[in-house]
Structure formats: structure tokens, C-alpha cells
Design a protein around this motif. Sequence first.
Motif, short mmCIF file in Angstrom:
data_model
loop_
_atom_site.label_atom_id
_atom_site.label_comp_id
_atom_site.label_asym_id
_atom_site.label_seq_id
_atom_site.Cartn_x
_atom_site.Cartn_y
_atom_site.Cartn_z
N TYR A 1 14.43 -6.97 -6.36
CA TYR A 1 14.24 -7.59 -7.68
C TYR A 1 12.88 -7.18 -8.26
O TYR A 1 12.77 -6.88 -9.47
CB TYR A 1 14.32 -9.11 -7.55
N GLU A 2 11.87 -7.13 -7.42
CA GLU A 2 10.55 -6.71 -7.87
C GLU A 2 10.59 -5.26 -8.36
O GLU A 2 9.99 -4.92 -9.39
CB GLU A 2 9.54 -6.86 -6.73
N ALA A 3 11.32 -4.39 -7.64
CA ALA A 3 11.44 -3.00 -8.06
C ALA A 3 12.16 -2.88 -9.40
O ALA A 3 11.79 -2.06 -10.26
CB ALA A 3 12.19 -2.21 -6.98
N ALA B 1 13.83 1.41 -5.80
CA ALA B 1 15.12 0.70 -5.75
C ALA B 1 16.13 1.46 -4.90
O ALA B 1 16.87 0.87 -4.10
CB ALA B 1 15.66 0.50 -7.16
N VAL B 2 16.17 2.77 -5.04
CA VAL B 2 17.10 3.59 -4.26
C VAL B 2 16.77 3.51 -2.78
O VAL B 2 17.66 3.36 -1.93
CB VAL B 2 17.08 5.05 -4.75
N ASP C 1 0.83 -1.20 0.00
CA ASP C 1 0.00 0.00 0.00
C ASP C 1 0.87 1.26 0.00
O ASP C 1 0.59 2.23 -0.73
CB ASP C 1 -0.91 -0.01 1.23
N ALA C 2 1.94 1.24 0.80
CA ALA C 2 2.86 2.39 0.85
C ALA C 2 3.58 2.58 -0.48
O ALA C 2 3.78 3.72 -0.93
CB ALA C 2 3.86 2.20 1.98
N VAL C 3 3.95 1.47 -1.13
CA VAL C 3 4.62 1.57 -2.44
C VAL C 3 3.66 2.16 -3.47
O VAL C 3 4.03 3.04 -4.26
CB VAL C 3 5.12 0.17 -2.90
N GLU D 1 15.98 -14.40 -3.07
CA GLU D 1 15.43 -15.24 -4.12
C GLU D 1 14.58 -14.36 -5.04
O GLU D 1 13.85 -13.48 -4.57
CB GLU D 1 14.56 -16.36 -3.53
N PRO D 2 14.69 -14.55 -6.35
CA PRO D 2 13.99 -13.67 -7.30
C PRO D 2 12.50 -13.50 -7.03
O PRO D 2 11.95 -12.42 -7.21
CB PRO D 2 14.25 -14.33 -8.65
N ASP D 3 11.82 -14.59 -6.59
CA ASP D 3 10.38 -14.48 -6.39
C ASP D 3 10.01 -13.87 -5.04
O ASP D 3 8.82 -13.67 -4.75
CB ASP D 3 9.72 -15.86 -6.53
N GLU D 4 11.01 -13.54 -4.19
CA GLU D 4 10.73 -12.95 -2.89
C GLU D 4 11.41 -11.60 -2.68
O GLU D 4 11.04 -10.85 -1.78
CB GLU D 4 11.19 -13.91 -1.77
N SER D 5 12.42 -11.30 -3.47
CA SER D 5 13.23 -10.10 -3.25
C SER D 5 12.45 -8.82 -3.58
O SER D 5 11.91 -8.66 -4.68
CB SER D 5 14.49 -10.16 -4.12
N LEU D 6 12.42 -7.89 -2.62
CA LEU D 6 11.76 -6.61 -2.84
C LEU D 6 12.48 -5.79 -3.90
O LEU D 6 11.86 -5.12 -4.73
CB LEU D 6 11.70 -5.82 -1.53
#
Length: 332
Positions: free
Chosen positions: A66-68, A77-78, A34-36, A59-64
Motif C-alpha cells: 500500500y505504501e508503494a 510494487a512489482v 534504506d534498501a528502498v 492494514e493500510p497504515d502497515e502494508s508495504l
Amino acid sequence: MRIQMMVTLTLLLLFMIIHALAADPDSWEARYRDAVEKREWSAIRSLLKEKPEALMRNEPDESLLYEAIEKNDRELAVVLLEAGHGKTWLRDMDYGTYLQTAMYKERFDVAKAIISFYEIDSDIFQAAISSDNLEMVQLCIDKGFDASASMTIAPRAGFPICRTYPFLYALEWKHFKVAMYLTAYVDDVNLFDSLNMQYIPMAYDMHRTALDHAMKHDNAACIAWLKKRKAKTFNECLDKMSIAEMEKAFSWFRKTAARPTCDGLRVRRRPGLDGAYLFSIHQRDTVYIACQDVREERIDGFEHPWLYIVTEDGRRGWAYGGYLTSEVKMWW
């Protein structure tokens, strides 16, 4: 049957609990997303402090992060990198660091935003060249990477280990705009790269100069630039090298010895049956192998590369590998 049913019910219950937690509007995941969505950076920073373990997911499917990167969200990302995310490599991916991931996935807005968080090494510079993005190459150099130095590219996904130079690497990838930019960092137009498949006994290095690469891809601008500076092909460089220079340049030279499997094996000036005949070697002769040609050729049912050999009395040239002993003798 009863045990199987209990296991099934247990798994179903776990799935329902996980789903309920994910759907819970008060859960950490829901508040973070929600904040994002609302671009509330202070709230995101507070949430990351509340749950620092979230920054450790790689892990690619869990990394915040990587999602950014996938969403090309440079601002997020920053924020994540400032909070300490991304200090390790992505797991189960060939890309390496998150910066390399952004470049390989062509998320250049993110890459430009996060480059300040990384020390530029040859792996990152390799990714910048591979992405064919001149701005990323320039940013890496601005951060202090020496574009005239050699790079070692580790074997990955079946590719050979390679020692090369940025200019040659750009030519090999056919990124000619980047290659021409890197000409400003070329001190010696006759530097050559080195490929090694690491398979004994055919573990001899393969080499190419910048002119070899440019001619392979038939790029007129690069060929003209190189020839104007009297660049040579690798074979032309070999003709000028002393034995001492070969010992320094070729990792297997003087460490492997071989013998012909037949008498009268012809040694030629160039690899290939059309190469000018120089002399013949025989089964009793010992030869040292310096390197191999980049191509394999089918002759008399064999499929082998030509090998550049030096006899014990200093004669040298190209001999067909199919007629040289396959077992090498180590001279450590």
C-alpha cells in the motif's frame, strides 16, 4: 491513583521501546527503508525472505505494498508482488484488491505494472471504468475480460446492488471516452441495467437503458450513436415486452402482489401525472409490480416512485406508488 500512574508509566515505557526500535539503524524496518531508498532490489528481496511475515500486513497504515502504491513506486510494487505480497484484500478499505486501490487512487503507473498479477473480474473492470483511464480498460480486455458480459456490482457504502453492463456503467459515470470505446462490445443497444435498494416493501428493481443514461447526461455523441442503431428508452422497451419476458427480466414480478388504497387509481402510459391515461384500478383489484421508476414524485403529501403494474387480466401501465398497499404479499 497509584494504579493509574503505573498504567501511564507502562504505556510511556512501551512507547519509548517502540520508538527506540524504530530508530535503531540495524532494525529490519530501517534496513528495508534504506534498501528502498537506494533501489537495491536484491537486498529488498533478501530482507523479505528474512521476515516473510512483513508480506502479510494488509492494514493500510502497515502494508508495504500500500505504501508503494501511495508513492506510485511501480518497481517496488512489482518486487513485493513477486515476493508474495498482495494476495489478499486490503483490510478496512472499500477498494478491494491492491490493483483496484491503485486504479481508484489514480496510481496508474503502478496499476499498469501489477495488472499481470491479477485475474480480471468484474470488480477490477469496474474500477478500470470508474478511474476513467482508457488504457486500463484496454489492458483488462487484453487480459481476457469479456466487456460484453453483464457485471454485478455489490452494494457498498450505501449504494444499491446493481446488475449492469460495462457500456452502461461508463455512461452512468459520464466517462464518455471510455463509453464510446466500449461500443465495440455492445451486442444489444437495448440492454438495461438493474438497481435494487433491497428495502422491502420498496425493493422493486429500477431499470435504465443506454439511451436513458446518455439522455440523462445530455451527451450528443452517445445519443446519436444509439439512435442511429434504433436504441430505445426503458419505457419504450417495456411497451414491447411480453408478460413472459417480464417474468424473466424482473426479479420481483409475480412474487409481489399489491392493492390500491383507493378506488379509481389511474394507470398511465408513462410515469408522471402527464402520462396518458389508460385505465383505473380499484381496492378490490390485485396487481403485480414489475419495477419502479428511478425518480420519486411528491403527490398529495406522499413521496413515492411510480410503479409499473400488471393486472390479473393482463392490463399494464404505471400507477403512483403512494396509493398502492405498502405491505407486499410474497408469492414464492
